[in-house]
Design a protein around this motif. Structure first.
Motif, short mmCIF file in Angstrom:
data_model
loop_
_atom_site.label_atom_id
_atom_site.label_comp_id
_atom_site.label_asym_id
_atom_site.label_seq_id
_atom_site.Cartn_x
_atom_site.Cartn_y
_atom_site.Cartn_z
N SER A 4 1.19 -0.95 -0.37
CA SER A 4 -0.02 0.45 -0.17
C SER A 4 0.95 1.29 -0.20
CB SER A 4 -0.74 0.36 1.35
OG SER A 4 -1.78 -1.11 1.11
N PRO A 5 0.39 2.61 -0.31
CA PRO A 5 0.93 3.76 -0.66
C PRO A 5 1.45 4.43 0.62
CG PRO A 5 -1.08 4.21 -0.79
CD PRO A 5 -0.81 2.66 -0.99
N ALA A 6 2.00 4.79 1.49
CA ALA A 6 2.02 5.02 2.42
C ALA A 6 2.02 6.71 2.88
CB ALA A 6 4.61 5.49 3.30
N PRO A 7 1.54 6.84 3.77
CA PRO A 7 0.34 8.20 3.81
C PRO A 7 2.14 9.51 4.32
CG PRO A 7 0.16 6.63 5.91
CD PRO A 7 1.42 6.07 5.41
N ALA A 8 0.89 9.91 3.86
CA ALA A 8 1.83 11.39 3.00
C ALA A 8 3.15 12.23 4.17
CB ALA A 8 1.55 12.57 2.69
N ASP A 9 2.39 11.51 5.84
CA ASP A 9 2.55 12.84 7.09
C ASP A 9 3.04 11.66 7.78
OD1 ASP A 9 3.25 15.02 5.65
OD2 ASP A 9 1.59 15.39 6.33
N LEU A 10 4.63 11.06 8.42
CA LEU A 10 4.40 10.51 9.74
C LEU A 10 4.15 11.51 11.06
CD1 LEU A 10 7.46 7.99 10.10
CD2 LEU A 10 6.75 9.10 12.11
N THR A 11 3.65 10.88 11.22
CA THR A 11 3.44 11.82 13.20
C THR A 11 3.75 11.10 13.95
OG1 THR A 11 1.54 12.98 12.37
CG2 THR A 11 1.29 12.87 13.89
N PHE A 12 4.82 10.56 14.52
CA PHE A 12 5.09 10.88 15.23
C PHE A 12 4.58 11.58 16.90
CE2 PHE A 12 8.67 8.84 18.44
CZ PHE A 12 8.31 7.80 18.46
N ARG A 13 3.75 11.87 17.49
CA ARG A 13 3.36 12.05 18.91
C ARG A 13 3.92 12.76 19.99
NH1 ARG A 13 -1.14 11.10 22.45
NH2 ARG A 13 -0.86 8.58 23.37
N THR A 14 4.00 13.37 20.68
CA THR A 14 5.06 14.32 21.49
C THR A 14 3.94 13.39 22.65
OG1 THR A 14 6.73 14.64 20.21
CG2 THR A 14 6.10 15.49 22.62
N VAL A 15 4.63 13.46 24.22
CA VAL A 15 3.85 13.45 25.48
C VAL A 15 5.06 14.36 26.39
CG1 VAL A 15 2.54 12.57 27.21
CG2 VAL A 15 2.13 11.72 24.82
N ASP A 16 3.97 15.55 26.55
CA ASP A 16 5.29 16.25 27.45
C ASP A 16 5.05 16.52 28.82
OD1 ASP A 16 7.21 18.33 28.99
OD2 ASP A 16 6.85 19.23 26.76
N LEU A 17 5.72 15.05 29.90
CA LEU A 17 5.71 14.70 30.98
C LEU A 17 6.64 16.58 31.88
CD1 LEU A 17 5.34 11.34 32.22
CD2 LEU A 17 3.42 12.93 31.28
N ARG A 18 7.57 16.69 31.70
CA ARG A 18 8.20 17.96 31.40
C ARG A 18 7.63 18.98 32.66
NH1 ARG A 18 11.65 19.61 26.68
NH2 ARG A 18 9.50 20.46 26.24
N GLY A 19 8.33 18.82 34.54
CA GLY A 19 7.35 19.79 35.22
C GLY A 19 6.11 19.48 35.69
N ARG A 20 6.24 18.15 35.57
CA ARG A 20 4.90 17.89 36.21
C ARG A 20 5.29 16.48 36.79
NH1 ARG A 20 1.12 15.58 30.56
NH2 ARG A 20 -0.43 15.17 32.58
N ARG A 21 4.46 16.56 37.58
CA ARG A 21 4.56 16.00 39.45
C ARG A 21 3.72 14.85 39.19
NH1 ARG A 21 8.25 16.97 42.86
NH2 ARG A 21 6.99 15.66 45.08
N LEU A 22 4.23 13.58 38.30
CA LEU A 22 2.08 12.54 37.83
C LEU A 22 2.13 11.63 39.51
CD1 LEU A 22 2.20 12.59 34.23
CD2 LEU A 22 0.67 14.07 35.63
N THR A 23 1.23 11.22 39.62
CA THR A 23 1.18 10.04 41.07
C THR A 23 1.09 8.64 39.20
OG1 THR A 23 -1.06 9.24 40.41
CG2 THR A 23 -0.35 10.98 42.16
N LEU A 24 2.06 7.13 40.32
CA LEU A 24 2.02 5.87 39.45
C LEU A 24 0.29 6.59 38.12
CD1 LEU A 24 2.80 3.57 38.08
CD2 LEU A 24 1.89 1.96 40.05
N ALA A 25 -0.72 6.54 39.45
CA ALA A 25 -1.82 6.73 38.08
C ALA A 25 -2.16 7.80 36.80
CB ALA A 25 -2.94 6.32 38.90
N GLY A 26 -1.14 8.80 37.53
CA GLY A 26 -1.25 10.11 36.63
C GLY A 26 -0.78 9.29 35.31
N LEU A 27 0.88 9.36 35.50
CA LEU A 27 1.80 8.34 34.78
C LEU A 27 0.92 7.06 33.14
CD1 LEU A 27 4.77 7.90 36.75
CD2 LEU A 27 4.25 10.09 35.45
N ARG A 28 0.26 6.34 34.90
CA ARG A 28 -0.05 5.37 33.57
C ARG A 28 -1.02 5.81 32.27
NH1 ARG A 28 -1.11 0.24 37.91
NH2 ARG A 28 1.30 -0.51 37.79
N ALA A 29 -2.21 6.46 33.21
CA ALA A 29 -2.78 7.52 31.58
C ALA A 29 -2.36 8.08 31.24
CB ALA A 29 -3.85 8.26 32.80
N ALA A 30 -1.21 8.57 31.42
CA ALA A 30 -0.38 9.73 30.00
C ALA A 30 0.41 9.37 29.07
CB ALA A 30 0.50 10.93 31.03
#
Length: 459
Positions: free
Chosen positions: A7-33
């Motif tokens: 199949s033809p490849a998609p025009a753009d490769l979207t490798f998304r970003t999750v920015d956790l810098r400056g965030r104090r997250l619990t284990l549950a918060g990290l798992r959700a993020a």
């Protein structure tokens, strides 16, 4: 949309970003993020798998035949692979592939043989001995996926630890292939033959797991009869979401190794990592499936940017470009930016990756601090691809965060620990008062009476 290799490849490769810098997250918060597949996929799969399991239980080979036609385009009267087909596949195997499989088997056997735990005898007093004996299960069902790729390595990873455990009855299933007369891929058959497995079935997906768990009774008599498939005690092997869902649903009827579903790789890297290697390793697992997960955890925004550039170029150049680009662009993949390695380690433990590579200045030290992962690959020269084929480790590993509480396939998957209690009269008498006291505390006096009866008049 599922893309084929052509199949033809998609025009753009979207490798998304999750920015956790400056965030104090619990284990549950990290798992959700952290990146994960979209909610709802598992629920959709469960409904379909329940229907498949019910069909196989109720209608046996007739249901398997219908499912082979529906999912594999194969007309099938019986799924058992003839012995002659196994021998022919091994005879026709490319010598280079055979040599590679033999080396993979050799290394896997050495590691598996070393895993078997010793029996234990503990003397708790004169005449008071408690033992723990490791005993293999009688029969196992091993699943080897098909679909977008061919996995003779999964034959090795399933069969070798079962043999090392001492399992005497091994059945193997792999999807039927229309291009090969309704049999599994010949390289799969050759690997099974090389390992001495002669009970092989052309059954794919959730229906294979159902057949292993519940068995299929023999039908008819005489020339028109179909031999049955005996149920197993343990089912192992990787697969897609339907296979992993089926394993979860039959757990309790049979034992399972883990929910080894669609593959995933996480890489924890700092500024010392080489972007080209990070990208190559992320792509290596994205190649498996459009739903494969590839996640980079790093405290270096510069590394993240360089890896993105490498991904775009390498994904375009690789053979299965469309599949890779879809996997990298999915919600299950992306880069997670963290403040430092401390937060990176915490995020990796929350993610609990199937495969976790450590590419940091002190890779071994960082790896020693990881608590949750199916397998950890340390430094530049231990890529996941090594573990997939020839490290000696096992590549059937827990996915979807289940590495937080389950292990990869190993010899103990096929063993049971049986406790043996052997007390003499004097040894029992020594603790009889304690037993009577505890049975009274629990309001279960007959427990104590069962002990005192051994010492009363006429005992």
């Amino acid at each position: 949309m599922t893309l084929t290799p052509d199949s033809p490849a998609p025009a753009d490769l979207t490798f998304r970003t999750v920015d956790l810098r400056g965030r104090r997250l619990t284990l549950a918060g990290l798992r959700a993020a952290v990146p994960r597949a979209r909610p709802g996929t598992t629920a959709d799969a469960e409904e379909k798998v329940l229907n498949i399991i019910a069909a196989v239980r109720e209608r046996g080979f007739a249901a398997l035949s219908e499912l082979a036609l529906t999912f594999d385009g194969v007309v099938q009267t019986h799924p058992r692979v003839p012995a002659g087909a196994l021998k022919a596949a091994l005879a026709g195997l490319d010598p280079a592939v055979r040599a590679a499989l033999e080396e993979s088997i050799r290394r896997a056997r050495r590691f598996a043989d070393a895993q078997r735990p010793a029996n234990t005898d503990v003397e708790l007093g004169d005449g008071a001995v408690v033992s723990q004996n490791w005993v293999p299960v009688a029969r196992v069902g091993l699943y080897v996926p098909g679909g977008l790729a061919v996995y003779p390595s999964s034959v090795v990873m399933n069969v070798v630890p079962a043999l090392a455990a001492g399992v005497e009855s091994i059945a193997l299933a792999s999807p039927p292939q229309k291009d090969f007369g309704g049999l599994p891929h010949p390289t799969i058959l050759a690997a099974a033959c090389l390992l001495g497995v002669d009970e092989v079935y052309a059954i794919g997906g959730a229906q294979a797991i159902a057949a292993f768990a519940y068995g299929i009774p023999a039908t008819g008599t005489g020339a028109g009869s179909l031999a049955g498939l005996d149920p197993v005690d343990v089912v192992t092997g990787p697969g897609n979401i339907f296979v992993s869902t089926a394993k979860r649903l039959v757990k309790g009827v049979v034992g399972i190794d883990s929910e080894a579903g669609t593959t995933e790789i996480a890489i924890l890297a700092d500024a010392t990592a080489r972007p080209a290697l990070v990208a190559a390793d992320l792509i290596s697992q994205a190649e498996h499936d459009p739903k494969a997960a590839s996640v980079l955890f790093t405290d270096s925004a510069e590394l993240a940017a360089a890896v993105r550039e490498e991904l775009d170029g390498q994904a375009t150049a690789t053979k299965h470009s469309a599949r890779v680009r879809e996997a990298l662009s999915g919600p299950q993949s992306g880069v997670v930016l963290v403040d430092d390695l401390e937060q990176g380690i915490a995020a990796c433990d929350a993610y609990a990756a199937e495969h976790l590579e450590i590419m940091t200045a002190d890779a071994a030290g960082v790896a020693a601090r990881i608590r949750n992962a199916g397998a950890i690959f340390v430094g530049d020269y231990s890529p996941v691809s090594l573990g997939d084929y020839c490290a000696g480790s096992n590549h059937v590993l827990p996915t979807g965060g289940t590495a937080a509480f389950s292990s990869g396939l190993n010899v103990t998957t096929f063993l049971r620990a049986i406790q043996v209690v052997n007390y003499s009269r004097a040894a029992l008498e020594q603790v009889s008062g304690h037993i009577v006291s505890l049975s009274g505390a629990e309001d279960l006096p007959a427990h104590g009476e069962a002990v005192t009866a051994r010492f009363g008049a006429g005992a």
